[in-house]
Design a protein around this motif. Structure first.
Motif, PDB file in Angstrom:
ATOM      1  N   THR A  59       1.018  -1.067   0.521  1.00 14.47           N
ATOM      2  CA  THR A  59       0.225   0.271  -0.302  1.00 14.47           C
ATOM      3  C   THR A  59       1.015   0.309  -0.249  1.00 14.47           C
ATOM      4  OG1 THR A  59       1.141   0.890  -1.155  1.00 14.47           O
ATOM      5  CG2 THR A  59       1.528   1.393  -0.945  1.00 14.47           C
ATOM      6  N   ALA A 116      -3.264   0.880   8.758  1.00 16.89           N
ATOM      7  CA  ALA A 116      -2.212   0.083   8.054  1.00 16.89           C
ATOM      8  C   ALA A 116      -1.379  -0.397   7.973  1.00 16.89           C
ATOM      9  CB  ALA A 116      -2.701  -0.236   6.700  1.00 16.89           C
ATOM     10  N   ILE A 135      -4.047  -3.515   1.677  1.00 12.17           N
ATOM     11  CA  ILE A 135      -5.603  -2.819   2.450  1.00 12.17           C
ATOM     12  C   ILE A 135      -4.655  -1.567   1.648  1.00 12.17           C
ATOM     13  CG2 ILE A 135      -5.696  -1.299   4.448  1.00 12.17           C
ATOM     14  CD1 ILE A 135      -5.736  -3.682   6.342  1.00 12.17           C
ATOM     15  N   ALA A 175      -9.014  -7.754   3.345  1.00  9.69           N
ATOM     16  CA  ALA A 175      -8.472  -6.358   3.274  1.00  9.69           C
ATOM     17  C   ALA A 175      -9.600  -5.450   2.397  1.00  9.69           C
ATOM     18  CB  ALA A 175      -7.536  -6.336   2.303  1.00  9.69           C
ATOM     19  N   SER A 176     -10.829  -6.063   1.421  1.00 11.86           N
ATOM     20  CA  SER A 176     -11.589  -4.942   1.383  1.00 11.86           C
ATOM     21  C   SER A 176     -12.655  -5.441   1.948  1.00 11.86           C
ATOM     22  CB  SER A 176     -12.165  -6.210  -0.369  1.00 11.86           C
ATOM     23  OG  SER A 176     -11.109  -6.392  -1.032  1.00 11.86           O
ATOM     24  N   MET A 230     -12.490  -4.422   4.960  1.00 11.55           N
ATOM     25  CA  MET A 230     -12.249  -3.666   6.410  1.00 11.55           C
ATOM     26  C   MET A 230     -12.065  -2.176   5.508  1.00 11.55           C
ATOM     27  SD  MET A 230      -8.596  -5.122   8.361  1.00 11.55           S
ATOM     28  CE  MET A 230      -8.990  -3.858  10.083  1.00 11.55           C
ATOM     29  N   VAL A 231     -11.590  -2.327   3.902  1.00 13.01           N
ATOM     30  CA  VAL A 231     -12.189  -1.077   3.238  1.00 13.01           C
ATOM     31  C   VAL A 231     -13.314  -0.860   3.331  1.00 13.01           C
ATOM     32  CG1 VAL A 231     -11.902   0.387   1.576  1.00 13.01           C
ATOM     33  CG2 VAL A 231      -9.674  -0.945   2.353  1.00 13.01           C
TER      34      VAL A 231
END
Length: 380
Positions: free
Chosen positions: A2, A30, A68, A279-280, A282-283
């Motif tokens: 990231t 992150a 993330i 990760a998706s 969490m976003v």
């Protein structure tokens, strides 16, 4: 990885910046996960068992943090165009993206060169003494000013040789740069079409079948941005009750797929695709779950967001210089490298990481200024 990557690059109006502060906050946490991963898992490995417990699995999950970063970039780089449909916004982002990344990387590379020329890298000696083979892999070459500049300006985007790298953790930068331009291209070519979802789905399938997992992450971030833009629709209103479960599921996956052996639950096999889903999740939770979003918008989260790229760029250099040197020094004391001294080194290293990153914010601000001036000039 990231950020590698600041939301301020994406957003053009104060109102939108306020609404998207949660992206910056999540990026900051992150980045801290990446720091803790390198410091507590890889650096301390073999010297202490304090951080081997299952409860450290999620805070030190650097692999999940990188995904993330990529999902966040897909979201942050597309949301401005999704909300405004201004093609000039995309061209401005395209013009400034390289400079936005390369200038801070160049300064970090020169920082590493100066420390290497001053013989202040102790990671190889520390690795040999403690039997930590991970530490011995880096900075074993002679310093070269021209090579450090080449690395910062273009080498970091085209090479993956960590043994010659002035910042080995920046393997994410080629993905970050090329993934950004994939997002820009998809926005410009497809997002204005009525059947845009068909084309986005086709691109997702292509990246999945060709195992371009990292670019798949950028596309999932764009999909979440589309959902966020239409967040007032009934379907998203009805789904909000399930969003906390997504967040809990992401943390659970991270825990039991890494070091959750102390828990009486079945292990989950680790995979890049599952990490992208986590990760998706969490976003998506950051965008749609009010309490989580407010946490990411608090002053601490905002501060972590403001140093996310600086601390990502500099923490590994700190570990290979200050932390490794402190380890060698403490081993030479009468007490030796005891558990207490390990914890002292960890605390001191974190303070130095934050201190260096805080100062390095000025470099990032300079990079943003130059990148915006350049994009404005090019658009004329």
């Amino acid at each position: 990885m990231t950020q590698v990557n600041n939301v301020n690059v994406v957003v053009e109006t104060p109102a939108v910046q306020d609404r998207l502060a949660f992206l910056d906050g999540l990026r900051g946490w992150a980045a801290l996960m990446v720091v803790l991963s390198h410091l507590l898992v890889f650096f301390v490995s073999g010297s202490s068992t304090t951080y081997a417990g299952w409860y450290w699995a999620f805070p030190t999950d650097g692999n999940l943090a990188v995904f993330i970063f990529f999902v966040l970039s897909g979201f942050a780089l597309s949301i401005g165009y999704i909300q405004t449909h201004r093609l000039s916004l995309l061209t401005a982002l395209c013009a400034r993206r390289y400079l936005r990344l390369a200038i801070p990387i160049l300064f970090a590379s020169l920082f590493a060169y100066l420390l290497l020329a001053a013989r202040l890298f102790y990671n190889i000696d520390a690795g040999k003494v403690t039997g930590n083979n991970w530490l011995t892999n880096f900075y074993g070459f002679a310093p070269d000013l021209l090579e450090s500049m080449k690395f910062g300006l273009y080498g970091v985007f085209v090479t993956s040789d960590v043994t010659r790298s002035y910042n080995p953790i920046l393997w994410t930068m080629p993905v970050e740069l090329f993934g950004s331009f994939i997002v820009f291209a998809v926005c410009a070519l497809f997002l204005h079409l009525k059947k845009r979802l068909f084309f986005i789905a086709a691109i997702l399938v292509y990246f999945f079948l060709t195992k371009n997992i990292y670019y798949f992450s950028f596309m999932t971030g764009m999909c979440i941005a589309l959902c966020y833009h239409h967040r007032d629709k009934v379907v998203f209103q009805k789904l909000r009750f399930a969003v906390p479960l997504l967040l809990a599921g992401a943390v659970y996956y991270s825990t039991v797929s890494l070091r959750g052996r102390g828990l009486p639950v079945p292990q989950i096999m680790r995979s890049d695709f599952l990490s992208i889903l986590a990760a998706s999740a969490m976003v998506f939770a950051a965008a749609f779950h009010g309490p989580f979003r407010r946490f990411l918008e608090n002053p601490l989260s905002r501060y972590l967001g403001s140093i996310s790229f600086p601390i990502y760029l500099t923490h590994f250099i700190v570990i290979c210089t200050f932390s490794s040197g402190m380890m060698l020094y403490l081993r030479g004391t009468e007490q030796g490298y005891t558990e207490g001294n390990v914890q002292f080194n960890v605390a001191a290293s974190l303070l130095v990481c934050f201190g260096v990153a805080h100062v390095f914010r000025h470099v990032e601000s300079f990079a943003i200024f130059v990148a915006r001036k350049f994009s404005a000039y090019m658009q004329k």
